[in-house]
Design an enzyme around this catalytic site. Sequence first.
Site, short mmCIF file in Angstrom:
data_model
loop_
_atom_site.label_atom_id
_atom_site.label_comp_id
_atom_site.label_asym_id
_atom_site.label_seq_id
_atom_site.Cartn_x
_atom_site.Cartn_y
_atom_site.Cartn_z
N ASP A 13 87.58 27.62 44.33
CA ASP A 13 87.93 28.33 43.10
C ASP A 13 89.28 27.91 42.53
O ASP A 13 90.01 28.72 41.95
CB ASP A 13 87.92 29.86 43.34
CG ASP A 13 86.58 30.33 43.85
OD1 ASP A 13 85.55 29.76 43.44
OD2 ASP A 13 86.55 31.29 44.66
N LYS A 16 88.04 23.79 39.54
CA LYS A 16 87.41 22.46 39.51
C LYS A 16 86.52 22.34 38.28
O LYS A 16 86.42 21.27 37.68
CB LYS A 16 86.56 22.25 40.78
CG LYS A 16 87.38 22.21 42.06
CD LYS A 16 86.51 22.10 43.29
CE LYS A 16 85.67 23.33 43.54
NZ LYS A 16 86.43 24.53 43.89
N GLY A 40 80.71 28.31 42.29
CA GLY A 40 80.69 28.93 40.96
C GLY A 40 81.79 28.29 40.16
O GLY A 40 82.97 28.51 40.44
N HIS A 41 81.43 27.45 39.22
CA HIS A 41 82.42 26.71 38.43
C HIS A 41 82.39 27.21 36.99
O HIS A 41 81.37 27.10 36.32
CB HIS A 41 82.14 25.20 38.49
CG HIS A 41 82.29 24.61 39.87
ND1 HIS A 41 82.18 23.27 40.13
CD2 HIS A 41 82.59 25.19 41.06
CE1 HIS A 41 82.38 23.06 41.42
NE2 HIS A 41 82.62 24.20 42.00
N GLN A 223 83.66 23.45 46.62
CA GLN A 223 84.53 24.21 47.53
C GLN A 223 85.94 23.60 47.56
O GLN A 223 86.43 23.19 46.53
CB GLN A 223 83.91 24.30 48.94
CG GLN A 223 82.72 25.26 49.03
CD GLN A 223 81.43 24.71 48.46
OE1 GLN A 223 81.06 23.58 48.70
NE2 GLN A 223 80.72 25.53 47.69
N THR A 299 80.48 33.56 41.94
CA THR A 299 79.12 33.61 42.46
C THR A 299 78.74 35.00 42.94
O THR A 299 77.66 35.49 42.65
CB THR A 299 78.99 32.59 43.63
OG1 THR A 299 79.23 31.30 43.10
CG2 THR A 299 77.60 32.61 44.25
P1 GDP Z 1 86.13 26.46 40.59
O1 GDP Z 1 85.12 27.02 41.54
O2 GDP Z 1 87.14 25.62 41.29
O3 GDP Z 1 85.51 25.74 39.42
O4 GDP Z 1 86.93 27.71 39.99
P2 GDP Z 1 86.28 29.07 39.41
O5 GDP Z 1 85.65 28.79 38.10
O6 GDP Z 1 85.45 29.73 40.46
O7 GDP Z 1 87.57 29.96 39.27
C1 GDP Z 1 88.61 29.64 38.40
C2 GDP Z 1 88.77 30.77 37.36
O8 GDP Z 1 90.01 30.64 36.71
C3 GDP Z 1 87.74 30.72 36.26
O9 GDP Z 1 87.44 32.03 35.85
C4 GDP Z 1 88.45 29.95 35.14
O10 GDP Z 1 87.96 30.27 33.82
C5 GDP Z 1 89.84 30.45 35.30
N1 GDP Z 1 90.91 29.50 34.95
C6 GDP Z 1 90.91 28.16 35.09
N2 GDP Z 1 92.13 27.65 34.79
C7 GDP Z 1 92.91 28.71 34.47
C8 GDP Z 1 94.29 28.84 34.13
O11 GDP Z 1 95.05 27.89 34.09
N3 GDP Z 1 94.73 30.10 33.87
C9 GDP Z 1 93.94 31.20 33.93
N4 GDP Z 1 94.48 32.38 33.66
N5 GDP Z 1 92.64 31.11 34.28
C10 GDP Z 1 92.14 29.88 34.57
P1 IMO Z 2 83.58 26.74 44.58
O1 IMO Z 2 82.86 25.42 44.46
C1 IMO Z 2 85.18 29.91 47.17
C2 IMO Z 2 83.20 30.42 51.06
C3 IMO Z 2 82.44 31.72 51.25
C4 IMO Z 2 82.60 31.89 52.75
C5 IMO Z 2 82.49 30.47 53.27
C6 IMO Z 2 81.10 30.08 53.76
O2 IMO Z 2 83.28 27.71 43.50
O3 IMO Z 2 85.04 26.55 44.80
P2 IMO Z 2 78.83 29.59 52.44
O4 IMO Z 2 78.03 30.45 51.53
O5 IMO Z 2 79.28 28.32 51.84
O6 IMO Z 2 78.16 29.35 53.77
O7 IMO Z 2 80.13 30.48 52.78
O8 IMO Z 2 82.86 29.63 52.19
N1 IMO Z 2 82.81 29.65 49.85
C7 IMO Z 2 83.55 29.58 48.74
N2 IMO Z 2 84.69 30.20 48.39
N3 IMO Z 2 84.61 29.03 46.32
C8 IMO Z 2 83.48 28.37 46.67
O9 IMO Z 2 82.93 27.41 45.90
C9 IMO Z 2 82.88 28.67 47.90
N4 IMO Z 2 81.76 28.23 48.53
C10 IMO Z 2 81.74 28.83 49.72
O10 IMO Z 2 83.02 32.77 50.53
O11 IMO Z 2 83.90 32.35 53.04
MG MG Z 3 84.34 28.87 42.12
#
Ligand code: GDP
Ligand code: IMO
Ligand code: MG
Length: 425
Positions: A13, A16, A40-41, A223, A299
């Site tokens: 998270d 990415k 969850g991106h 991840q 997610t």
């Molecule tokens: P990922 O799994 O690495 O793609 O990250 P996620 O999408 O799960 O979580 C990142 C969250 O932060 C999302 O809700 C984005 O919309 C939000 N986000 C990304 N960059 C920024 C930032 O620079 N500032 C803020 N406030 N939110 C951000």
């Molecule tokens: P993105 O790509 C954050 C965590 C789960 C749990 C552990 C194992 O959005 O960054 P799993 O379901 O993979 O067997 O769970 O890994 N986990 C993540 N945490 N972002 C993710 O993906 C994750 N994918 C798995 O919460 O702790």
């Molecule tokens: Mg994510």
Amino acid sequence: MPVSMVCGLQWGDEAKGKTTHLLSEGMDYVARFAGGPNSGHTIVTNECTMKLHVVPAGIMREGVINLMGSGMVIDPVGLMGELRDIQAEIDYRGRLFISEGAHLIFEYHRYQELLDEKARGKGSIGTSMRGIGPCYADKINRIGIRAGLLRDEGRLRRILERNLKRKNKIFEGQYKSKPLTIDEVINPILETIPTIKPMLADTSRIAHKAVTEGKSILLEGNQGILLDLDHGTYPYVTSSSCLPASGMSNFGLSPVYLTKITGIAKSYQTRVGKGPFPTKLEDDTGELIRKRGNEYGTTTGRPRDCGWLDLVALKYAVRVSGATELMLTLLDVFDVFEEIKLCVSYELNGKKLDGFDPDSGILEQVKPTYKSFKGWKEDLSNTKWIEDFPENAKKYIQFIQEFVGIPINMVSIGPDEKQTARRRE
Ligand code: GDP
Ligand code: IMO
Ligand code: MG
């Protein structure tokens, strides 16, 4: 720059999705190589906010071709929902290809995970419950089913029946739970075949041809390094590799083509699920970070634990990943903070440790030591250049850069792609 990669350097998270979308401008291809619907991106464009799980973030940019590689695990039913959401915003048809070698997640994987996690009790991992672990375990155990089998319904049914016999022995015998029927397992999948079958392809071959023709490919990591199966905080990790090097082999592309790795780190630390977290804040400060960063799982919706940025762990992740530059994200979360801290070392039993040890038993016991920084108390969200940040923000960024030893070339200050400060050339 033919092949580059975006790689998370924490526990996932790190943004990415945003970063991949940003860097996909002008790219020919965007590809995912591992993980599945545990990811969850989030991508924020002028038109919409899109939460992607298995489809690469390049799908939100017209003209970019997207590849889902053979190291991935895909839930065909979940994918259908994702495609519907995407199609409501942008036409993906003809721009998405799925590796025949990607493994499929079935109902028995999710069910097995539910029973496994329950059985682990207090030692549960806190997984995303998307069937990831059992699906990868079947792959390693050589009883997995690959996407290419969707082309042969008869064989798919025969292998599913054979697998289900084995699984039901576990469900009924070991877990004293109800068995699943073949209809429960196969019927939802059969409905997805007409949509998925035309997208099946040899993605490794497509990518190789593209590279040799001088086209550009951006690989989107899953991840983060601290969740990596081998180098993360085992057993509190995911079941696949998150490393750029294995990303290339999982995808089926020679590592010699990889020329740039953009490591992503938040300006603080988060974790969802269980496992050690040395800099976790269980107070109002942690709550303020969660609130301002909207730190709830994309997610699963679970609240993410929050804490100060852990530079000991980040330096390790930079080393293991081979990141060549750093994108620091969510810096705007600190806009209202008086004081910000960075973890600069660990102590164990009164002794300073030499760097990061991913061993969970050790990490649970370490005491972080911090360096304190003054906040900037300004809205950063529209700053275009890193050089124009307030002095206190620049000091914070500079310290991180020097500590980890790679340049911070981009700083994200909001979810929108435009909210990204770069370095003046
Ligand atoms: P990922 O799994 O690495 O793609 O990250 P996620 O999408 O799960 O979580 C990142 C969250 O932060 C999302 O809700 C984005 O919309 C939000 N986000 C990304 N960059 C920024 C930032 O620079 N500032 C803020 N406030 N939110 C951000
Ligand atoms: P993105 O790509 C954050 C965590 C789960 C749990 C552990 C194992 O959005 O960054 P799993 O379901 O993979 O067997 O769970 O890994 N986990 C993540 N945490 N972002 C993710 O993906 C994750 N994918 C798995 O919460 O702790
Ligand atoms: Mg994510």
